[in-house]
Structures are given as structure tokens and as C-alpha cells.
Motif scaffolding. Structure first.
Motif, PDB file in Angstrom:
ATOM      1  N   LEU A 145       0.825  -1.204   0.000  1.00  0.00           N
ATOM      2  CA  LEU A 145       0.000   0.000   0.000  1.00  0.00           C
ATOM      3  C   LEU A 145       0.863   1.259   0.000  1.00  0.00           C
ATOM      4  CD1 LEU A 145      -2.864  -1.080   2.426  1.00  0.00           C
ATOM      5  CD2 LEU A 145      -2.791  -1.157  -0.066  1.00  0.00           C
ATOM      6  N   SER A 146       1.971   1.225   0.712  1.00  0.00           N
ATOM      7  CA  SER A 146       2.836   2.410   0.753  1.00  0.00           C
ATOM      8  C   SER A 146       3.496   2.642  -0.592  1.00  0.00           C
ATOM      9  CB  SER A 146       3.898   2.249   1.836  1.00  0.00           C
ATOM     10  OG  SER A 146       3.304   2.158   3.115  1.00  0.00           O
ATOM     11  N   HIS A 147       3.935   1.550  -1.264  1.00  0.00           N
ATOM     12  CA  HIS A 147       4.611   1.687  -2.551  1.00  0.00           C
ATOM     13  C   HIS A 147       3.627   1.740  -3.725  1.00  0.00           C
ATOM     14  CE1 HIS A 147       7.753   0.030   0.094  1.00  0.00           C
ATOM     15  NE2 HIS A 147       8.608   0.666  -0.684  1.00  0.00           N
ATOM     16  N   GLN A 148       2.363   1.348  -3.456  1.00  0.00           N
ATOM     17  CA  GLN A 148       1.309   1.377  -4.471  1.00  0.00           C
ATOM     18  C   GLN A 148       1.692   0.568  -5.706  1.00  0.00           C
ATOM     19  OE1 GLN A 148       0.354   5.515  -5.156  1.00  0.00           O
ATOM     20  NE2 GLN A 148       0.316   5.987  -2.970  1.00  0.00           N
ATOM     21  N   LYS A 149       2.225  -0.651  -5.461  1.00  0.00           N
ATOM     22  CA  LYS A 149       2.610  -1.493  -6.582  1.00  0.00           C
ATOM     23  C   LYS A 149       2.520  -2.958  -6.184  1.00  0.00           C
ATOM     24  CE  LYS A 149       7.590  -1.868  -5.671  1.00  0.00           C
ATOM     25  NZ  LYS A 149       8.947  -1.679  -6.224  1.00  0.00           N
ATOM     26  N   GLN A 150       2.503  -3.837  -7.226  1.00  0.00           N
ATOM     27  CA  GLN A 150       2.524  -5.273  -6.982  1.00  0.00           C
ATOM     28  C   GLN A 150       3.866  -5.689  -6.392  1.00  0.00           C
ATOM     29  OE1 GLN A 150       1.799  -7.149 -10.736  1.00  0.00           O
ATOM     30  NE2 GLN A 150      -0.427  -6.904 -10.641  1.00  0.00           N
ATOM     31  N   VAL A 151       3.808  -6.497  -5.331  1.00  0.00           N
ATOM     32  CA  VAL A 151       5.058  -6.998  -4.749  1.00  0.00           C
ATOM     33  C   VAL A 151       5.108  -8.513  -4.716  1.00  0.00           C
ATOM     34  CG1 VAL A 151       5.504  -4.961  -3.338  1.00  0.00           C
ATOM     35  CG2 VAL A 151       4.063  -6.798  -2.425  1.00  0.00           C
ATOM     36  N   GLY A 152       3.978  -9.174  -4.975  1.00  0.00           N
ATOM     37  CA  GLY A 152       3.978 -10.627  -4.931  1.00  0.00           C
ATOM     38  C   GLY A 152       2.683 -11.194  -5.443  1.00  0.00           C
ATOM     39  N   PHE A 153       2.666 -12.549  -5.552  1.00  0.00           N
ATOM     40  CA  PHE A 153       1.497 -13.247  -6.072  1.00  0.00           C
ATOM     41  C   PHE A 153       1.287 -14.520  -5.254  1.00  0.00           C
ATOM     42  CE2 PHE A 153       3.266 -10.702  -9.410  1.00  0.00           C
ATOM     43  CZ  PHE A 153       2.160 -10.136 -10.038  1.00  0.00           C
ATOM     44  N   GLU A 154       0.047 -14.698  -4.808  1.00  0.00           N
ATOM     45  CA  GLU A 154      -0.283 -15.938  -4.114  1.00  0.00           C
ATOM     46  C   GLU A 154      -0.721 -16.975  -5.142  1.00  0.00           C
ATOM     47  OE1 GLU A 154      -3.194 -17.817  -0.657  1.00  0.00           O
ATOM     48  OE2 GLU A 154      -3.340 -15.683  -1.162  1.00  0.00           O
ATOM     49  N   ALA A 155      -0.079 -18.141  -5.111  1.00  0.00           N
ATOM     50  CA  ALA A 155      -0.421 -19.226  -6.014  1.00  0.00           C
ATOM     51  C   ALA A 155      -1.561 -20.033  -5.395  1.00  0.00           C
ATOM     52  CB  ALA A 155       0.792 -20.120  -6.259  1.00  0.00           C
TER      53      ALA A 155
ATOM     54  N   TRP B 132       7.583 -11.562  -4.991  1.00  0.00           N
ATOM     55  CA  TRP B 132       7.471 -12.746  -4.134  1.00  0.00           C
ATOM     56  C   TRP B 132       6.458 -13.727  -4.728  1.00  0.00           C
ATOM     57  CZ3 TRP B 132       6.784  -8.835   0.285  1.00  0.00           C
ATOM     58  CH2 TRP B 132       8.008  -8.591   0.920  1.00  0.00           C
ATOM     59  N   LEU B 133       6.675 -15.006  -4.447  1.00  0.00           N
ATOM     60  CA  LEU B 133       5.689 -16.038  -4.740  1.00  0.00           C
ATOM     61  C   LEU B 133       5.220 -16.616  -3.406  1.00  0.00           C
ATOM     62  CD1 LEU B 133       4.190 -17.830  -6.805  1.00  0.00           C
ATOM     63  CD2 LEU B 133       6.099 -19.448  -6.620  1.00  0.00           C
ATOM     64  N   PHE B 134       3.927 -16.486  -3.132  1.00  0.00           N
ATOM     65  CA  PHE B 134       3.346 -17.023  -1.900  1.00  0.00           C
ATOM     66  C   PHE B 134       2.855 -18.448  -2.166  1.00  0.00           C
ATOM     67  CE2 PHE B 134       3.388 -12.593  -1.039  1.00  0.00           C
ATOM     68  CZ  PHE B 134       3.307 -12.411   0.340  1.00  0.00           C
ATOM     69  N   LEU B 135       3.411 -19.420  -1.429  1.00  0.00           N
ATOM     70  CA  LEU B 135       3.001 -20.820  -1.556  1.00  0.00           C
ATOM     71  C   LEU B 135       2.271 -21.249  -0.285  1.00  0.00           C
ATOM     72  CD1 LEU B 135       6.090 -22.669  -3.117  1.00  0.00           C
ATOM     73  CD2 LEU B 135       3.975 -21.969  -4.256  1.00  0.00           C
ATOM     74  N   ASN B 136       1.040 -21.699  -0.447  1.00  0.00           N
ATOM     75  CA  ASN B 136       0.314 -22.250   0.701  1.00  0.00           C
ATOM     76  C   ASN B 136       0.914 -23.600   1.075  1.00  0.00           C
ATOM     77  OD1 ASN B 136      -1.578 -20.133   0.871  1.00  0.00           O
ATOM     78  ND2 ASN B 136      -2.776 -21.023  -0.801  1.00  0.00           N
ATOM     79  N   ILE B 137       0.997 -23.863   2.393  1.00  0.00           N
ATOM     80  CA  ILE B 137       1.569 -25.129   2.848  1.00  0.00           C
ATOM     81  C   ILE B 137       0.827 -25.577   4.108  1.00  0.00           C
ATOM     82  CG2 ILE B 137       3.404 -23.937   4.152  1.00  0.00           C
ATOM     83  CD1 ILE B 137       5.231 -26.337   3.479  1.00  0.00           C
ATOM     84  N   LEU B 138       0.450 -26.837   4.141  1.00  0.00           N
ATOM     85  CA  LEU B 138      -0.234 -27.396   5.309  1.00  0.00           C
ATOM     86  C   LEU B 138       0.754 -27.565   6.462  1.00  0.00           C
ATOM     87  CD1 LEU B 138      -2.366 -30.162   3.589  1.00  0.00           C
ATOM     88  CD2 LEU B 138      -3.243 -28.105   4.675  1.00  0.00           C
ATOM     89  N   PRO B 139       0.305 -27.418   7.706  1.00  0.00           N
ATOM     90  CA  PRO B 139       1.214 -27.629   8.842  1.00  0.00           C
ATOM     91  C   PRO B 139       1.884 -28.996   8.818  1.00  0.00           C
ATOM     92  CG  PRO B 139      -0.791 -26.560   9.593  1.00  0.00           C
ATOM     93  CD  PRO B 139      -1.021 -26.914   8.158  1.00  0.00           C
ATOM     94  N   ALA B 140       1.139 -30.053   8.451  1.00  0.00           N
ATOM     95  CA  ALA B 140       1.731 -31.395   8.419  1.00  0.00           C
ATOM     96  C   ALA B 140       2.854 -31.476   7.402  1.00  0.00           C
ATOM     97  CB  ALA B 140       0.647 -32.429   8.122  1.00  0.00           C
ATOM     98  N   THR B 141       2.678 -30.808   6.257  1.00  0.00           N
ATOM     99  CA  THR B 141       3.747 -30.779   5.249  1.00  0.00           C
ATOM    100  C   THR B 141       4.898 -29.913   5.736  1.00  0.00           C
ATOM    101  OG1 THR B 141       2.039 -30.943   3.547  1.00  0.00           O
ATOM    102  CG2 THR B 141       4.247 -30.317   2.823  1.00  0.00           C
TER     103      THR B 141
END
Length: 790
Positions: A409-419, A469-478
Motif C-alpha cells: 500500500l505504501s509503494h502502491q505497486k505489486q510486490v507478490g502473487f499468491e499461487a 514474491w511467490l506465496f506458496l500455501n503449505i499445510l502444517p503437516a507438510t
């Protein structure tokens, strides 16, 4: 019913008797081994003391005139005795220990014979030793066999070496009286009495250990004993040895207790335990884990364990219950290298749950290890015409990726993507999430999670903007799976990325303790990964979880952006963001769908935002278009709104400031406070007017206003402001810092009234000292302006 209960009582009685009189053929050997552990220190000290006594005996002999055996021979005997003493701690068996004792006694007798050679009356020298030595040695012999053999050899050697000369009748009678009538019986009483004491102590110790390790109802191992024994087996496991675990649970057991009583349930548990013991081998560990759950650990592979589980299922199905037959569900897993017993049982338990969910009364095996994620990348890279494959076959559909942008929000630009993982039919139709992520007995949620990482990385290859950045979801067990940190780092580098550009987003899900996740986070950070916690504010999320894992980013659940405080309807997001910032964590807000929510996120000092307003998930990473302008507009709205909000608040508070200054002038002129505060106390929102001394304690009674209420009785223990000290409050400190200036506080929850309030205060210098006068205002009504900082 009576027959079942009677049978159960007989079974339990037999179990109790079997525990009291264990038929253990190795009991005697175990007792002797245990005695050896206890006797080593006592024997070492006693026999070492005897060596010292023998040296004193040698010294005494040198004081007597007459021919004597060479001193070197006698000291040589002392040296041999000392070496035998040093050998005692190294004795690993009872027979070695007994041989040391026999050798010690023979050398001691030989030393005594050498020492008394040449004296006028040798019996006078050795007779006390021949009585005392067997008596003192008697408790040290581990077994009756050792005692009889050692004592007989001692007396035989002594007779041969010491009693060669003819004796007078009187002397002979005295010698045999001391030895035969006193020494031998006393040593026998000492040995067998001490032996019996040690044996009874061992039996009691064994019985207590058995009771502590046994389930009292079934006679099987309890959970603690089972886990402890299993850990020992796994620690000493040979590389080629295969170990498997069987986890079973009696089906519908609660209905058995509820409908027919606990006596019938107890009998069923005993019958199941009996069936398990009948089918299991002597080398298998069988335990009642708790309730109606049982576990087996056996030396066999998965196939053999499945065959045994099927035999057990049939055996249990033959057990009658009042309304039919018992059944049980089974989960089977084989031990993997480096795995703990709890991890093995967890996998067997997971298979058991699948057996339950798929109909009960069946055996389910562990899920096979998933394909290596790197192999998925290789397969994806080898698509038709060399093009990157954007989806991967999984069961009846394909896995693919959609990417949703995150903005600073401060930079007003894309910084990453959630897959985000998506499922597609062959024609490109999306599979509903409820179908894609539904638990299935034939699939592994962890395998799907690991496969998604390979799919996302393959699809991000070449399309992720530089520096994003690339945001990767990960399960706690994994996340906590052993070795996965190394595997994922290898996977990331295989697609040309660095772990520093990947943020692992721990999902809100079961599957890992906070301690395990904290340790795992340290391993991922060593590779350079950043850590985020997803959906904070939902499910099991709590501050303890955050402070233990210490994520770099916290993603707030979308509902938090719409949450408000009770009564005032003011948003709680600013305070929550401030708390997380103070804890050293950056904040991401999800679910931003309206301009108002975006404005609130900016106003709350949120670092990153994500939501449909800023960009929807898509298969292609799209350019930001005009999103930055939308964020910039939110900043402008806040800037203008802050000035307007400040003006509204100041205009609302100014009449109270003016009335407070008038009250201060009246108090300085000597007017009583009840009179001085009258104009101020007439305002509708006035709760009370008060005076605080220099230490923050209230002087006298407060003057109540129209908003005063005695309904604060629910806070009765803290309802009286005169009991408290208030110099820690900002409204007191700010007034002292600005003497003579009427200052208004930010809204706070009043202890006295239990309502959101503000205070207007003024520091005044009286002749008796400095005081702070003030008024507390009810600020709970909707629509009242709050300070812009709030």
C-alpha cells in the motif's frame, strides 16, 4: 446379561491372579542380574576394605620375631586381591562375578597361610579370620550355588593350608566349635536371609513395574509402556529389519456402553485383548492405547502386517455382543527410516480414520509415498513441443495454478502473487473446491499439498516478475515433515528461483504442534524462505502461535477488516495492526473487496493488501493496470478525511474545554468544587467531574453529571474511582506535560462506568500543590467523532 457379567468377572479374576503369580521362566535369571547391579558397589567396598585389613595383618606379622615367608610373596597376594577388586565393576554376568569371589577367597586364604608361616601359634592368628571372613562374605554371594561352592572351597583350602599340624584335643574342640558351630551356621543364616530379602524386594519391584506398565482391565501394555518399549526397539533397529504398526478401534463401542452398561463394554474389551494376544507372536508388542483403541508393533513388513490385521479383524468379528457381533477398523503402516514411533502411529491412525470413513470393519493401509516433486517438474518440462505444461494429471482431473496479486500500500505497486490451486476437467471446466479438496480415503492431502508446490513453481517459471514474491500455501503437516525444507529448497532452485523470493504461507489447519512448527520454521529460514501465517483471526489462530513461530508476515482473515469494537462500532483493525508491528511482523489484509475496506486498510497502516478489488486470481500473471491509482486515491481520501475528522472532534470537545477552564478559575478563586463544577456537570455527556492530586489519587467525591449511572454494578469491584490511582493514564500525564492547557484524551474503556469515554483534563497549580481537574464524558453513542489517530 448376567452370564456376560459373570464371564467378565471370571476373566478379570484370572487376569488378576496371573499378574500376582507371573509364570516367567526367566524370572530367576533376571533377579540375579538385578542383584548383580545392586551388589557391585557393596562388594567392591567390602572387598577393598579386606585388602586394607590384609595389609594391616602383614604389618602386624612383621612385628613378630621368627622366620617368615618372603614379604614379596605376601604383598603379591595383596596385589592380586586388589586386581580382583578392580575386576568387580567389569563383571558382566553372575558367573563371572562368582568366579571373582571364589578366586578372591582362595588368594586370601593363601595370603593368610603365608603370613602365619613361622609363628608359634598360627591358629591364634587365623581363627578369627576364618570365622569372620565367611560370615562377612555370605551376603555378597549372589546365588546359593555361589555361596555353597565358595564357602566349601574356602574351608577346604583353609584346612589344607592352615590345619596341617596336629592339635591338642582342647584346641581342636575350640577350633571346630568356632568354625562349625558358629561360623558356618551364621554365614548360612546371613546368606539365605539376605538372599530372601533381595528376592522379595525384586518381586515387589517387578510387580510394581508390571502394574505401572499394564492396563488393569485387559492385562495388555498401557500406552506409556508401549511407546517406551517401541522407542527402545526403534533405537536398536538393524538397517535391514522391517517394523510395522497396526492401529485398531472397536466400531460403535460407545453404543455398547450406553445401551448395555459398562460391564458388557469391559467384557468386550477383554475379549478383544484376548483375541489380539492369540494372534500376535511373542515378539510383538500389544497395547491398549486408551478407550477402545489398541495398537500392535510387529517385526514384519507392510504385507505381513496387513495379513495379520485381516486375521485380527476376522477374530474380532467372531466375538458376540448383545445386539450382534463386534467389529473393528484397522490402520496399518510400515516404519520408515529416521521416523519416530509417534510419526509411525500417526500414519497408522490416519489409515484407521480412512477405514472408519469408508464404512468400518475393514483394514486400510498407509498411503504410499508421493512421487518426488522434482520428477513432476521434469515431467512438466517435457511437454509437447517442449512447451511448459501448465497442468498436471491428478486422479480424474488436472491440477493447475491461478495467481492473485498482493500490493504494497505504501509503494502502491505489486510486490507478490499468491499461487492458488485449481482443478480442471479435460475440457478446461473448473472443478469445484469442495470436490478438489474433499478428503478421500484413496488420496493423501499431504501428497496433494506437495504436488501443488511443484505445479505452482512450474507455472511461475518464467512468468513471475523480477523481484516479486511467490506465496506458496503449505499445510502444517507438510511444513513439519522431516526433510521437506531441503526438498523444497532444491525444488525452488530447480525452476531458477531463490528461496528468498518464496514466502511459505502456513495454512490454518490441523497437523502440527506449535513447537514442531517453530522448529521447522528455523530450518526453512536457513535456506532463505520467508514465513507467513495465513488466516490469523480464524480457527485455531492465536497470539501464542504467532509469537512461537515468529512469522515474517501475518495474513489477517478477511473478516477482521470488517470487525468492530462492541458498542462504538469502531474498527479494531488499527489496533491489531499496531500490535503486530510492535511484535516485528508485517501485516497482509486479505479479502479487500470495496473501496471503503481499502481506505480502512491504508488508514490502519497495513503493509500489504489482497482481494478482488485489487486483482482476481487468474491463470496468467496480469499487469497492475490502474490499481496503483485506486490505492493513491485511498491515501488522498484519508488525508482529507483526517483533517475533517480532527475538526469535527475538536468542535465537539471545545465546549467542554471552555467549561473546564471556567471551573478551574472558580476553584482558584476559592469556590467549592460542588459549585465550581455545576456548569460543566450540566452537559448531557458528562459522567462526572473530579480532582486528582499530584500522585493521581482522587480528592474527595466526584461531582456526577447527567450521564452518571449506577448501573455499572456489573463492574462493582472497580466502580469506585476513589479507590484507584490514575497518574498512569494518558489524560493525567498529558495534562501535567501541558500545565494550564485543557487536553482531550483518546477514547478509552472506563473502569468506573464500563463505557467508552474520553477525558478532558487541566493541570492547575493551587497553593497546596499541583492538581489535575477533569471531566469524564460518555463517548459510546454512535456517530460521535473520534480523533483522527484512532
Amino acid at each position: 446379561m448376567g452370564r456376560v457379567t459373570g464371564t467378565r468377572l471370571v476373566s478379570i479374576d484370572m487376569l488378576s491372579n496371573s499378574m500376582q503369580h507371573p509364570s516367567d521362566s526367566g524370572l530367576r535369571d533376571r533377579f540375579h542380574v538385578r542383584s548383580l547391579e545392586h551388589q557391585r558397589p557393596l562388594s567392591t567396598v567390602t572387598m577393598a576394605f579386606t585388602v586394607v585389613a590384609f595389609l594391616c595383618f602383614i604389618g602386624a606379622r612383621n612385628l613378630v620375631d621368627g622366620p617368615a615367608a618372603p614379604l614379596a610373596y605376601r604383598l603379591g597376594c595383596a596385589l592380586v586381591l586388589a586386581l580382583l577388586v578392580l575386576a568387580i565393576p567389569r563383571a558382566k554376568s553372575t558367573w563371572v562375578f562368582g568366579l571373582i569371589g571364589v578366586a578372591y577367597s582362595q588368594v586370601l586364604v593363601a595370603g593368610l597361610a603365608l603370613n602365619v608361616a613361622g609363628v608359634a601359634q598360627p591358629l591364634l592368628w587365623v581363627l578369627p579370620a576364618m570365622v569372620v571372613i565367611p560370615v562377612c562374605a555370605a551376603p555378597l554371594w549372589l546365588t546359593p550355588t555361589h555361596f555353597v561352592a565358595g564357602s566349601a572351597l574356602l574351608y577346604a583350602t583353609a584346612y589344607a593350608l592352615l590345619f596341617g599340624a596336629p592339635l591338642t584335643r582342647d584346641v581342636e574342640i575350640v577350633v571346630w566349635m568356632w568354625i562349625a558351630a558358629i561360623g558356618v551356621p551364621t554365614s548360612a543364616v546371613f546368606h539365605f536371609g539376605f538372599y530372601r530379602f533381595r528376592r522379595n524386594h525384586f518381586l515387589l519391584e517387578s510387580q510394581l513395574a508390571q502394574l505401572a506398565a499394564t492396563d488393569p482391565l485387559t492385562g495388555l501394555q498401557n500406552r506409556r509402556s508401549f511407546v517406551k518399549q517401541a522407542e527402545r526397539r526403534l533405537d536398536t533397529l538393524a538397517p535391514e529389519t522391517r517394523i510395522s504398526a497396526i492401529f485398531l478401534d472397536i466400531d460403535n463401542f460407545k453404543s455398547l456402553n450406553d445401551r448395555f452398561g459398562h460391564a458388557v463394554g469391559d467384557h468386550a474389551l477383554y475379549e478383544v485383548a484376548h483375541a489380539l494376544m492369540e494372534e500376535a507372536s511373542a515378539d510383538d508388542s500389544v497395547s491398549r492405547i486408551g478407550g477402545e483403541e489398541f495398537a500392535l508393533l510387529l517385526c514384519d513388513g507392510l504385507t505381513g502386517a496387513l495379513h495379520l490385521a485381516e486375521r485380527l479383524r476376522l477374530a474380532i468379528a467372531a466375538i458376540e455382543r448383545p445386539d450382534g457381533q463386534l467389529t473393528a477398523s484397522f490402520g496399518v503402516a510400515e516404519h520408515r527410516s529416521g521416523e519416530s514411533i509417534m510419526m509411525l502411529l500417526d500414519r497408522a491412525d490416519e489409515a484407521l480414520l480412512r477405514a472408519k470413513h469408508s464404512g468400518r470393519n475393514r483394514v486400510c493401509a498407509e498411503r504410499p509415498l508421493p512421487r518426488d516433486a522434482l520428477q513432476l517438474l521434469v515431467d512438466d518440462a517435457a511437454g509437447e513441443d517442449g512447451a511448459a505444461v501448465r497442468r498436471h494429471r491428478w486422479e480424474d482431473y488436472y491440477l493447475t495454478s491461478h495467481f492473485q496479486p498482493l500490493y504494497s500500500l505504501s509503494h502502491q505497486k505489486q510486490v507478490g502473487f499468491e499461487a492458488l490451486l485449481r482443478g480442471e476437467q479435460g475440457d478446461g471446466t473448473l472443478v469445484p473446491p469442495a470436490v478438489l479438496f474433499a478428503p478421500k480415503p484413496s488420496s493423501d492431502e499431504g501428497a496433494l499439498d506437495r504436488a501443488s508446490h511443484a505445479v505452482h513453481l512450474a507455472n511461475a517459471r518464467g512468468s513471475l516478475p523480477d523481484g516479486a514474491w511467490l506465496f506458496l500455501n503449505i499445510l502444517p503437516a507438510t511444513f513439519i515433515a522431516e526433510g521437506y525444507a531441503d526438498q523444497l529448497a532444491k525444488l525452488v532452485r530447480a525452476v531458477g528461483l531463490e528461496p528468498e523470493r518464496v514466502i511459505l504461507e502456513i495454512l490454518e489447519s490441523h497437523g502440527g504442534s506449535v513447537d514442531d512448527m517453530s522448529r521447522a520454521a528455523a530450518l526453512y529460514r536457513e535456506h532463505g524462505f520467508l514465513i507467513a501465517v495465513d488466516d490469523f483471526g480464524a480457527g485455531q489462530s492465536n497470539l501464542d502461535r504467532l509469537f512461537r513461530i515468529r512469522p515474517d508476515l501475518v495474513k489477517l482473515d478477511g473478516e477482521l477488516i470488517r470487525a468492530t469494537s462492541h458498542g462504538t462500532e469502531q474498527p479494531i483493525l488499527p489496533k491489531l495492526v499496531s500490535l503486530l508491528h510492535q511484535a516485528g511482523m508485517l501485516v497482509v489484509v486479505e479479502g479487500v473487496e470495496t473501496t471503503e475496506e481499502l481506505i480502512l486498510a491504508v488508514e490502519s497502516n497495513v503493509d500489504f493488501a489482497q482481494g478482488y478489488l485489487l486483482g482476481r486470481p487468474a491463470a496468467e500473471i496480469a499487469p497492475p493496470e490502474s490499481v496503483h491509482r485506486r490505492i493513491d486515491d485511498a491515501f488522498d481520501v484519508i488525508a482529507h478525511g483526517r483533517a475533517h475528522q480532527h475538526a469535527l472532534f475538536e468542535s465537539e470537545v471545545e465546549p467542554y474545554r471552555a467549561a473546564l477552564r471556567l471551573a478551574a478559575d472558580a476553584l482558584l478563586a476559592g469556590v467549592a468544587k460542588e459549585v465550581a463544577f455545576v456548569p460543566l456537570a450540566r452537559f448531557d455527556r458528562c459522567i462526572s467531574c473530579f480532582i486528582l492530586d499530584d500522585s493521581g489519587r482522587q480528592i474527595g467525591q466526584e461531582v456526577p453529571g447527567p450521564a452518571w449511572s449506577s448501573d455499572g454494578a456489573s463492574l462493582q469491584p472497580v466502580a469506585n474511582p476513589r479507590d484507584a490511582r490514575w497518574d498512569h493514564r494518558p489524560y493525567f500525564r498529558n495534562a501535567v506535560l501541558l500545565p494550564g492547557v485543557a487536553v482531550a484524551s483518546n477514547p478509552y474503556l472506563s473502569l468506573a462506568s464500563g463505557r467508552p469515554c474520553i477525558a478532558v483534563t487541566l493541570a492547575v497549580q493551587f497553593a497546596a500543590g499541583r492538581c489535575v481537574i477533569g471531566v469524564e464524558l460518555d463517548w459510546s453513542a454512535l456517530g460521535l467523532p473520534w480523533p483522527a489517530g484512532e
